[in-house]
Design an enzyme around this catalytic site. Sequence first.
Site, short mmCIF file in Angstrom:
data_model
loop_
_atom_site.label_atom_id
_atom_site.label_comp_id
_atom_site.label_asym_id
_atom_site.label_seq_id
_atom_site.Cartn_x
_atom_site.Cartn_y
_atom_site.Cartn_z
N GLY A 1 15.51 12.90 55.32
CA GLY A 1 15.15 12.18 54.10
C GLY A 1 14.55 11.05 55.49
CG PHE B 1 16.71 7.80 52.68
CD1 PHE B 1 17.93 8.55 52.65
CD2 PHE B 1 16.20 7.78 51.58
CE1 PHE B 1 18.14 9.11 51.56
CE2 PHE B 1 15.86 9.10 50.30
CZ PHE B 1 17.32 10.22 50.77
CE LYS C 1 18.80 14.34 49.24
NZ LYS C 1 17.46 14.03 49.08
CG ASP D 1 8.79 8.04 48.05
OD1 ASP D 1 9.67 9.04 48.58
OD2 ASP D 1 8.00 8.61 47.84
C1 F9N Z 1 9.97 19.18 54.01
N1 F9N Z 1 10.38 20.25 52.75
C2 F9N Z 1 8.96 21.35 53.10
C3 F9N Z 1 11.17 20.50 53.22
C4 F9N Z 1 11.33 21.92 52.34
C5 F9N Z 1 12.57 22.04 51.25
N2 F9N Z 1 13.47 23.46 52.03
S1 F9N Z 1 15.18 22.91 52.77
O1 F9N Z 1 15.50 21.25 52.65
O2 F9N Z 1 15.47 23.71 53.64
C6 F9N Z 1 15.90 22.99 50.44
C7 F9N Z 1 15.79 24.88 50.52
C8 F9N Z 1 15.67 25.43 49.39
C9 F9N Z 1 16.52 24.81 48.96
C10 F9N Z 1 17.00 23.37 48.65
N3 F9N Z 1 17.53 22.40 47.61
C11 F9N Z 1 17.63 20.76 47.84
N4 F9N Z 1 16.98 20.15 49.26
C12 F9N Z 1 17.48 18.58 48.90
O3 F9N Z 1 16.79 18.22 49.79
C13 F9N Z 1 15.92 18.93 50.49
C14 F9N Z 1 15.72 17.22 51.64
C15 F9N Z 1 15.12 16.03 51.26
C16 F9N Z 1 13.83 15.24 52.16
C17 F9N Z 1 13.64 16.37 53.39
C18 F9N Z 1 14.33 17.26 53.75
C19 F9N Z 1 14.48 18.30 52.68
C20 F9N Z 1 18.02 18.80 47.52
N5 F9N Z 1 18.31 17.22 47.53
C21 F9N Z 1 18.81 16.99 46.19
N6 F9N Z 1 19.18 18.33 46.06
C22 F9N Z 1 18.83 19.09 47.05
N7 F9N Z 1 18.60 20.72 46.92
C23 F9N Z 1 16.59 22.51 50.38
#
Ligand code: F9N
Length: 274
Positions: free
Chosen positions: A13, A15, A33, A136
């Site tokens: 993320g 952060f 996170k 954001d």
């Molecule tokens: C950068 N993006 C294109 C990544 C694609 C997204 N795919 S993934 O990350 O694998 C994926 C696939 C299926 C379900 C989820 N569920 C999920 N993701 C979160 O954060 C993802 C994170 C956010 C910051 C950047 C990196 C990714 C959550 N935060 C709180 N609850 C969350 N649930 C995530």
Amino acid sequence: MDNYEKIQEIGKGSFGSVSKIKRKADGKVLVWKELNYGKMSDKEKQQLVSEVNILRELKHPNIVRYYDRIIDKDQAKIYIVMEYCEGGDMAALIKKHKRDKEFVSEEKIWKILAQIVSGLYSCHRKKEGNRILHRDLKPGNVFFDSSGNVRIGDFGLSRMMGEESVYAQTHVGTPYYMSPEQISDQKYNEKSDIWSAGCVIYELSALRAPFEATNQIQLAMKIKSGKIERIPTQYSDELFKVIQSMMSLEKDQRPSVDDLMTIPKISHFLKENQ
Ligand SMILES: CN(C)CCCNS(=O)(=O)c1cccc(Nc2nc(OCC3CCCCC3)c3[nH]cnc3n2)c1
């Protein structure tokens, strides 16, 4: 830490890293996170504590649920445990529709808009305590649960990083959703969240960001031009009008969450789904 077992890291993320985890007690899949507060000033640490306390109060069906926080003093890290959204994020949904050259149905867009407005309302108009702003909103932190309902993520976390903190600078993507007032360095306010929400719904309809640019100067000029290309003709004027109003250059012309809640398409959806 030992109440959870790490399944896999799912990304970085703005952060810190995000991992999928499993709660040992009942096997529930969650995410955490990871924030490193080692380089934070005392003021920033204090702000982090107050932000996490605000997150704990945010309980709404359209906001990613906060579960727990773990402080690891030796590593100067704090882990924020939240709900895992099986449906992934809106950025991935847009990417899929773009690849398959298939527009998102207007009904689905109104449903997503209604749920984003409902989530924003619960924060902008929080009864007890202070209201909180997202700061954001973008497709990358609008998630979906297993039934396709919207869960807005990272509320307040971005303010945790504040402008002055070491995090805000380290990981800057192109600020596609920056509002005109943020460009001219005015205070961020609830209407800035409305602007970003308008940009998110624009992108969900047009399958591209409202302002595309190769550098931040050009992006700033396009944002301040006030020129918004119509979303694809298959969508109604009603939908485009709402998006245009949310993206008014003048923040006072943008609807508030209260105004948006009175739009028939939005209020009908929210009433029948209470
Ligand atoms: C950068 N993006 C294109 C990544 C694609 C997204 N795919 S993934 O990350 O694998 C994926 C696939 C299926 C379900 C989820 N569920 C999920 N993701 C979160 O954060 C993802 C994170 C956010 C910051 C950047 C990196 C990714 C959550 N935060 C709180 N609850 C969350 N649930 C995530």
